[in-house]
Design an enzyme around this catalytic site. Sequence first.
Site, mmCIF file in Angstrom:
data_model
loop_
_atom_site.group_PDB
_atom_site.id
_atom_site.type_symbol
_atom_site.label_atom_id
_atom_site.label_comp_id
_atom_site.label_asym_id
_atom_site.label_seq_id
_atom_site.Cartn_x
_atom_site.Cartn_y
_atom_site.Cartn_z
ATOM 1 N NE ARG A 467 -0.817 0.246 4.957
ATOM 2 C CZ ARG A 467 -1.089 -0.574 5.955
ATOM 3 N NH1 ARG A 467 -1.915 -1.592 5.773
ATOM 4 N NH2 ARG A 467 -0.535 -0.394 7.147
ATOM 5 C CG ASP A 468 -1.197 4.975 0.504
ATOM 6 O OD1 ASP A 468 -1.495 4.057 1.296
ATOM 7 O OD2 ASP A 468 -1.841 6.037 0.433
ATOM 8 C CD GLU A 469 1.646 2.678 6.732
ATOM 9 O OE1 GLU A 469 1.954 2.749 7.918
ATOM 10 O OE2 GLU A 469 0.534 2.268 6.351
ATOM 11 C CD GLU A 743 -1.498 -3.287 9.053
ATOM 12 O OE1 GLU A 743 -1.104 -2.208 9.538
ATOM 13 O OE2 GLU A 743 -2.077 -3.346 7.946
ATOM 14 C CG HIS A 764 2.181 -5.390 8.705
ATOM 15 N ND1 HIS A 764 1.788 -4.211 8.119
ATOM 16 C CD2 HIS A 764 2.701 -5.054 9.895
ATOM 17 C CE1 HIS A 764 2.061 -3.204 8.922
ATOM 18 N NE2 HIS A 764 2.616 -3.681 10.007
#
Length: 881
Positions: A467-469, A743, A764
């Site tokens: 994702r955008d992280e 996660e 994660h």
Amino acid sequence: MPIEVKDSRVENMVNPLGIDSLQPRFSWKLDSGESGQKQTAYRVLAASSRERLERETGDMWDSGKVESEQSVHVEYQGKRLESGQVCYWMVMVWDKAGNASGWSGEAYFSMGLLEREQWKGRWIGERRTGERHLMPCPYFRKSFSLNKPVRRAMLYATAFGLYETHLNGRRVGEQYFAPGWTDYHTRVHYQTYDVTRLLGEGDNAIGVVLGSGWYCGQVGMMNRNTYGVSPSFLLQLNVEYEDGTCGSVVSDESWTMNSGPIEYACFLEGERYDARLEWDGWALPGFNDGGWRKADLFEPYEGKLEAMPEPPVTVTEKMMPADIRRTGRGTYIVDMGQNMVGWLRIRAEGPAGSEITIVHAEMLNPDGTLYTDNLRLAAQRDIYVLKGEEENWFEPHFTFHGFRYAEIAGYPGELKAESIIGCVVHSATPRTGRFETSDPMINRLYGNIVWGQRGNFLSVPTDCPQRDERLGWTGDAQIFIRTASYNMDVSNFFVKYMKDIADAQQPSGAFPDVAPDAGWVEFKKRDHLKWMAPDNAGWGDAGVIIPWTVYLMYGDQRILETHYEAMKKWVDYLLATSKGLLRPDHANYGDWLSINADTPKDVLATAYFAYSALLFSRISGIVGHTENEAIYADLFERIKQAFVQGYLDRQSGIIKGDTQTVYVLALYFRLLPDEWAPVAARRLEALIQSNGNRLSTGFLGVGYLLPALSENGLNDLAYTLLHQDTFPSWLYSVKHGATTIWERWDGWTEERGFQDAGMNSFNHYSLGSVGEWLFRYAAGIDADPRQPGFKHTLIRPRTGGRLTFVRAEFESAYGTWESRWEIRNGVVELTVRVPVNTTATVYVPSGKAEVPAEAVELVREGNDRRFLLGSGCYSFRYEWI
């Protein structure tokens, strides 16, 4: 059999190039067929040439015969090392009987450019304006001539952004995403390559391609152009000729540049490559660059320019698809069979201008389409535009994706498995751990832990790869580092990451939530996000826990010395911001993603405050600050008293919050008086049982949960939790096909499907911190802090649960440890392997046992008998209790 030296290393690396330590450390392993064997002395020779070393002439350093067992981190004590110097070395040792080994095989290392003025080139690149990040990747080139035979050529390079270097049409090195992610405002790393074989006498050409990367691309979920706007690079090719003269080719105003086929490249968006825009032969001599423009010049860099200390990011595995399915939309869904990080390499041919689009995702929706809701603003999309000629292979240059599935649209013809290769990428940390049991579900869990580490250890320990992280969250790293250290050699990886943490430390002493900073602090100020404190409990404490763990697992005292003042500043900050030695309002993330168990944040923060003080006291003693050792040991005791007075109900034994995590931390961090620890253990047991024998811990509690149980007489309950496969549990995701660690415990459930798309990664590693317990307790391989780095090891396997067989191997700096137990007809058969030059204390239950003749019984205490062993392979048999 004579003792033998093998696996020689410098700074934990095999024949490293371009290091910048003036006192590099040598390590070696030993082999012998004789039990109880050890080193009693060593002699290291270091020479300025291979010929001198062959003559056993140590003109750089001859240590002489040193009476010592030390075979790890032996510091170089010879002549001053100079920039670019190649040093050849070997070692011999003497065994316990005084017999000498032969010399080890030749090893070498080279030095980098140690002084800033030795960089002769200029920073050049493409000057941009504004904040656009989806821009064409610039290509740079320079032709040059070498008028005599080359003896050696070393290339030094770095960039703001990402770079690929090409010499005479061939890509230099196997590394991706160089120079790696750092806080570019503070430091940037450079890489060193031996390119002797890529050069020839006469005309040559060098080329560089730049990508935006972390420097001026999109980083995290809130920032673009975090560090700068314009990509640039610095390069120097040093050439030594056969006649002894030298020359250099450097980055300067003589280089030309142009755009090329990479129309954009972004970690989050993906990459678009138009093959019609390729420059054939652009990095070959004789290429006509008359239409190219001069490269832009940039100001000198004022920060730290350092040799890259960590392993490079490389393609570590190539995979074939497990399945390819054509959809009703005319696209293909490719299943790699494994949630992985990297990209797809695809073969295709078709009409000029044809576009192939590849979108990547970790999961499928119930209707068979890609589940992309959890990607947030990340597109994970690669596009290839064909040039209409012969068949070609395509793959991205400056992006990576987290995925198991990919949807491919626009593919000309029928897509077959042999036209797709999955390229797995991560920092090339060597595998050191192997773990297997009689339970296939536990084996899959362990495999998921390893794959989660592979997918997220990419220059920094990221939180997720899709994702955008993709940020280097410190809390995730500290809870997982012990597991990571069993799985792979992450010594240098975390040496580098600890520098990132120190670079992001605030003037107050507060350690960060994420490192490198990535604009996180400025984002917090801009948006007034008070919950994003820079000192969150369990996150900031990584600044102490990580150096301690590197010391414990690898015997690396230097990391403690390097960051001693930073750690002291952190603990002093915690003290200064506490109230009566309690720390309210300093655990804003809490026990992140716990399940229906809201652990009070002040209890969390105070517990971690105590743990940091305790570790710092130990660290102070190790590095010789004995006064601070006493001061901070006393601080720990005072915090412990405050914890008991503030949070423990002495009537009921209930700790404030009454969650599994408060008891786990109180027990594992030793925050309770001896008489109250059994009470806390019983309450923890009751909470787990009342929850249906299921856990409720989040990020901060989960890593210590099973160790706290096993250490407090509840080993059977630890196994019950390990085997649990109903929600929430480790095996719940395994039962439902997970190939990495999720996660969230509830990332997907049978009842509700996908949960909270805004925070739902399926790769994660944090909850995979149970891997530490698998090695330390199930297999029983544990480091002894009094002789760190597995110089002495505690072997204490805890049998239990449904397991009838456990085998673990761990490759330490001294060699391979093995603990294997199997239960047959009510008897435990334990096999232990101890490397040369180490010792082990093996624990077996009290009572009748068959023990090897070489075992020396040390003591009988409680339910244990302890035996001391030297190197060798041994078997024990005892009744299964």
